[in-house]
Design an enzyme around this catalytic site. Structure first.
Site, PDB file in Angstrom:
ATOM      1  N   LYS A   4       3.675  13.273  -1.845  1.00 51.50           N
ATOM      2  CA  LYS A   4       3.196  12.277  -2.808  1.00 51.50           C
ATOM      3  C   LYS A   4       3.132  12.822  -4.244  1.00 51.50           C
ATOM      4  O   LYS A   4       3.441  12.109  -5.188  1.00 51.50           O
ATOM      5  CB  LYS A   4       1.804  11.806  -2.419  1.00 51.50           C
ATOM      6  N   LEU A  59       2.782   3.381  11.108  1.00 50.70           N
ATOM      7  CA  LEU A  59       2.817   1.940  11.384  1.00 50.70           C
ATOM      8  C   LEU A  59       3.574   1.176  10.293  1.00 50.70           C
ATOM      9  O   LEU A  59       3.809  -0.028  10.430  1.00 50.70           O
ATOM     10  CB  LEU A  59       1.378   1.395  11.459  1.00 50.70           C
ATOM     11  N   SER A  60       3.986   1.884   9.227  1.00 52.67           N
ATOM     12  CA  SER A  60       4.631   1.191   8.098  1.00 52.67           C
ATOM     13  C   SER A  60       5.912   0.457   8.498  1.00 52.67           C
ATOM     14  O   SER A  60       6.110  -0.700   8.082  1.00 52.67           O
ATOM     15  CB  SER A  60       4.910   2.169   6.958  1.00 52.67           C
ATOM     16  N   GLY A 119      -9.805  14.568  -2.590  1.00 56.84           N
ATOM     17  CA  GLY A 119      -8.372  14.680  -2.286  1.00 56.84           C
ATOM     18  C   GLY A 119      -7.609  13.440  -2.734  1.00 56.84           C
ATOM     19  O   GLY A 119      -8.062  12.695  -3.621  1.00 56.84           O
ATOM     20  N   GLY A 120      -6.449  13.221  -2.102  1.00 54.39           N
ATOM     21  CA  GLY A 120      -5.573  12.116  -2.497  1.00 54.39           C
ATOM     22  C   GLY A 120      -6.238  10.761  -2.369  1.00 54.39           C
ATOM     23  O   GLY A 120      -6.195   9.947  -3.308  1.00 54.39           O
ATOM     24  N   ASP A 168      -2.709   3.097  -2.882  1.00 51.61           N
ATOM     25  CA  ASP A 168      -3.881   3.347  -2.017  1.00 51.61           C
ATOM     26  C   ASP A 168      -5.161   2.767  -2.627  1.00 51.61           C
ATOM     27  O   ASP A 168      -6.005   2.224  -1.916  1.00 51.61           O
ATOM     28  CB  ASP A 168      -4.078   4.851  -1.788  1.00 51.61           C
ATOM     29  N   TYR A 194      -9.331   5.660   9.757  1.00 48.74           N
ATOM     30  CA  TYR A 194      -9.133   4.558  10.714  1.00 48.74           C
ATOM     31  C   TYR A 194      -8.935   5.058  12.136  1.00 48.74           C
ATOM     32  O   TYR A 194      -8.769   4.268  13.056  1.00 48.74           O
ATOM     33  CB  TYR A 194      -7.982   3.637  10.276  1.00 48.74           C
ATOM     34  N   ASN A 206       2.925   6.917  -4.207  1.00 47.30           N
ATOM     35  CA  ASN A 206       3.196   6.581  -2.797  1.00 47.30           C
ATOM     36  C   ASN A 206       4.200   5.441  -2.666  1.00 47.30           C
ATOM     37  O   ASN A 206       4.583   5.087  -1.560  1.00 47.30           O
ATOM     38  CB  ASN A 206       1.902   6.280  -2.018  1.00 47.30           C
TER      39      ASN A 206
HETATM   40  P1  NAP Z   1      -6.873  15.384   1.450  1.00 43.35           P
HETATM   41  O1  NAP Z   1      -6.158  15.155   0.174  1.00 43.35           O
HETATM   42  O2  NAP Z   1      -6.525  16.552   2.289  1.00 43.35           O
HETATM   43  O3  NAP Z   1      -8.458  15.434   1.114  1.00 43.35           O
HETATM   44  C1  NAP Z   1      -9.395  15.781   2.081  1.00 43.35           C
HETATM   45  C2  NAP Z   1     -10.774  15.799   1.462  1.00 43.35           C
HETATM   46  O4  NAP Z   1     -11.724  16.165   2.485  1.00 43.35           O
HETATM   47  C3  NAP Z   1     -10.930  16.839   0.350  1.00 43.35           C
HETATM   48  O5  NAP Z   1     -11.765  16.347  -0.655  1.00 43.35           O
HETATM   49  C4  NAP Z   1     -11.611  17.992   1.079  1.00 43.35           C
HETATM   50  O6  NAP Z   1     -12.352  18.847   0.211  1.00 43.35           O
HETATM   51  C5  NAP Z   1     -12.551  17.217   1.976  1.00 43.35           C
HETATM   52  N1  NAP Z   1     -13.048  18.061   3.053  1.00 43.35           N
HETATM   53  C6  NAP Z   1     -12.327  18.712   3.993  1.00 43.35           C
HETATM   54  N2  NAP Z   1     -13.156  19.445   4.779  1.00 43.35           N
HETATM   55  C7  NAP Z   1     -14.417  19.230   4.308  1.00 43.35           C
HETATM   56  C8  NAP Z   1     -15.699  19.696   4.693  1.00 43.35           C
HETATM   57  N3  NAP Z   1     -15.855  20.529   5.724  1.00 43.35           N
HETATM   58  N4  NAP Z   1     -16.780  19.265   3.992  1.00 43.35           N
HETATM   59  C9  NAP Z   1     -16.638  18.407   2.948  1.00 43.35           C
HETATM   60  N5  NAP Z   1     -15.446  17.932   2.548  1.00 43.35           N
HETATM   61  C10 NAP Z   1     -14.336  18.342   3.211  1.00 43.35           C
HETATM   62  O7  NAP Z   1      -6.715  14.119   2.413  1.00 43.35           O
HETATM   63  P2  NAP Z   1      -6.584  12.568   1.982  1.00 43.35           P
HETATM   64  O8  NAP Z   1      -5.159  12.182   2.007  1.00 43.35           O
HETATM   65  O9  NAP Z   1      -7.382  12.347   0.755  1.00 43.35           O
HETATM   66  O10 NAP Z   1      -7.262  11.855   3.253  1.00 43.35           O
HETATM   67  C11 NAP Z   1      -8.671  11.897   3.439  1.00 43.35           C
HETATM   68  C12 NAP Z   1      -9.063  10.907   4.545  1.00 43.35           C
HETATM   69  O11 NAP Z   1      -8.734   9.579   4.128  1.00 43.35           O
HETATM   70  C13 NAP Z   1      -8.296  11.162   5.842  1.00 43.35           C
HETATM   71  O12 NAP Z   1      -9.172  11.003   6.912  1.00 43.35           O
HETATM   72  C14 NAP Z   1      -7.240  10.084   5.872  1.00 43.35           C
HETATM   73  O13 NAP Z   1      -6.948   9.649   7.188  1.00 43.35           O
HETATM   74  C15 NAP Z   1      -7.910   8.957   5.104  1.00 43.35           C
HETATM   75  N6  NAP Z   1      -6.927   8.104   4.397  1.00 43.35           N
HETATM   76  C16 NAP Z   1      -6.913   6.790   4.728  1.00 43.35           C
HETATM   77  C17 NAP Z   1      -6.023   5.931   4.084  1.00 43.35           C
HETATM   78  C18 NAP Z   1      -6.011   4.471   4.485  1.00 43.35           C
HETATM   79  O14 NAP Z   1      -5.085   3.760   4.104  1.00 43.35           O
HETATM   80  N7  NAP Z   1      -7.025   4.021   5.171  1.00 43.35           N
HETATM   81  C19 NAP Z   1      -5.159   6.413   3.094  1.00 43.35           C
HETATM   82  C20 NAP Z   1      -5.204   7.774   2.776  1.00 43.35           C
HETATM   83  C21 NAP Z   1      -6.101   8.612   3.450  1.00 43.35           C
HETATM   84  P3  NAP Z   1     -11.770  20.317  -0.119  1.00 43.35           P
HETATM   85  O15 NAP Z   1     -10.340  20.137  -0.437  1.00 43.35           O
HETATM   86  O16 NAP Z   1     -12.579  20.765  -1.262  1.00 43.35           O
HETATM   87  O17 NAP Z   1     -11.986  21.133   1.128  1.00 43.35           O
END
Ligand code: NAP
Length: 286
Positions: free
Chosen positions: A65, A15-16, A127-128, A101, A232, A86
């Site tokens: 990133k 959407l950016s 994560g990120g 973020d 979201y 980012n």
């Molecule tokens: P990411 O770097 O891949 O991190 C994912 C996280 O989820 C890691 O801490 C991972 O832990 C954990 N996880 C995955 N499976 C799991 C499980 N079964 N039990 C417990 N923890 C689990 O992804 P990200 O970029 O941080 O994004 C994370 C969420 O935030 C996504 O849903 C994304 O859509 C949302 N997000 C939203 C925005 C926004 O602007 N609203 C911006 C960025 C991200 P492990 O690595 O230890 O498995």
């Protein structure tokens, strides 16, 4: 005309471009925002091309990133601590890397009436998104943050971020595993804010049951913390459903998405993004 881009893969549903191009046009800024599909291997040559063409700046999303950090001439404190970029601003060929973020999260939380910095936060994820939220919450002066980790390697990674943060912030950061008996329940009971920054609850995960939630029982929410889910899609995750039933105030990640873009827009143009208009036109269901 100034040129801006989004780099990453896949990005075609982002959407950016709609957010940025609407804002440029509304403010009468002669600029255009486009997409540049790029993976980690292609990132150095893509950045070189952007510099040669005089691009004014660009956003980065998964999976590029972290790889952008070493290609920047200077990093903001948040980008340095989180080792993630980012947003890049190209100032006369010198590349300045930022991460927006965390600021997007803080503005979205405040928009929902939550208080960030807060007294004590429980943060699910490493994560990120989680590290950006951790860094912003600590740098803005939160008292205490308890981070829940899925795997030992993830705990090691987030503890390294916490260690770098300790040079800049006095926030008390503790880490736990979900498997530690009663840890989640006890930590949430003392908290004013619970944040989910994991993928659990996100639509489209292959293993998603539609009811996935890291909070095992509604009684964990009996102290009624504010609950923020960075996801979201869907707008209402199983966690937010549970939190509503418990009487908590809730917010999803849509406004975090808007405000992280608004922060990038401000870094590039020095102007405030017209967020009420962007919200109305691009996020009509927010
Ligand atoms: P990411 O770097 O891949 O991190 C994912 C996280 O989820 C890691 O801490 C991972 O832990 C954990 N996880 C995955 N499976 C799991 C499980 N079964 N039990 C417990 N923890 C689990 O992804 P990200 O970029 O941080 O994004 C994370 C969420 O935030 C996504 O849903 C994304 O859509 C949302 N997000 C939203 C925005 C926004 O602007 N609203 C911006 C960025 C991200 P492990 O690595 O230890 O498995």
């Amino acid at each position: 005309m100034q040129n801006y881009y989004l780099l990453g893969s896949p990005i075609r549903h982002s959407l950016s471009p709609a957010m940025m191009n609407l804002s440029f046009s509304e403010l009468g800024i002669d600029a255009e925002y486009g997409l540049m599909e790029t993976d980690i291997d292609l990132l150095p040559s893509a950045v070189q091309k952007l510099k040669e063409n005089g691009a004014s700046g660009w956003n980065l999303t998964m999976p590029v990133k972290s790889a952008m950090c070493s290609l920047c001439d200077e990093l903001s404190p948040s980008a340095l601590i989180g080792q993630v970029v980012n947003t890049v601003v190209n100032r006369h060929g010198k590349l300045f890397g930022y991460t927006t973020d965390g600021a997007g999260f803080r503005r979205a939380a405040c928009d929902a009436g939550f208080s960030v910095p807060c007294r004590k936060m429980v943060l699910l994820g490493t994560g990120g998104a989680a590290s950006s939220i951790l860094i912003e919450s600590a740098l803005s002066g939160s008292g205490e943050i308890s981070v829940f980790c899925n795997r030992p390697s993830s705990r090691t990674k987030i503890e390294a971020v916490a260690k770098r943060l300790s040079d800049y912030s006095k926030t008390k950061i503790k880490t736990f595993f979900y498997s530690e008996p009663h840890a989640l329940e006890n930590e949430i009971r003392e908290s004013s804010l619970l944040v989910n920054a994991t993928n659990i609850g996100m639509a489209g995960r292959p293993e998603d049951s539609g009811t996935d939630c890291l909070i095992p029982d509604i009684r964990c929410l009996s102290a009624q913390p504010d609950v923020f889910d960075a996801i979201y899609n869907p707008r209402k995750t199983p966690l937010l459903n549970l939190a509503e039933k418990a009487g908590c105030r809730t917010a999803n990640g849509l406004m975090m998405l808007l405000f992280q873009g608004a922060e990038a827009f401000r870094l590039w143009t020095g102007e405030e993004m017209p967020t009420p208009l962007v919200r109305k036109k691009i996020f009509p269901d927010s």
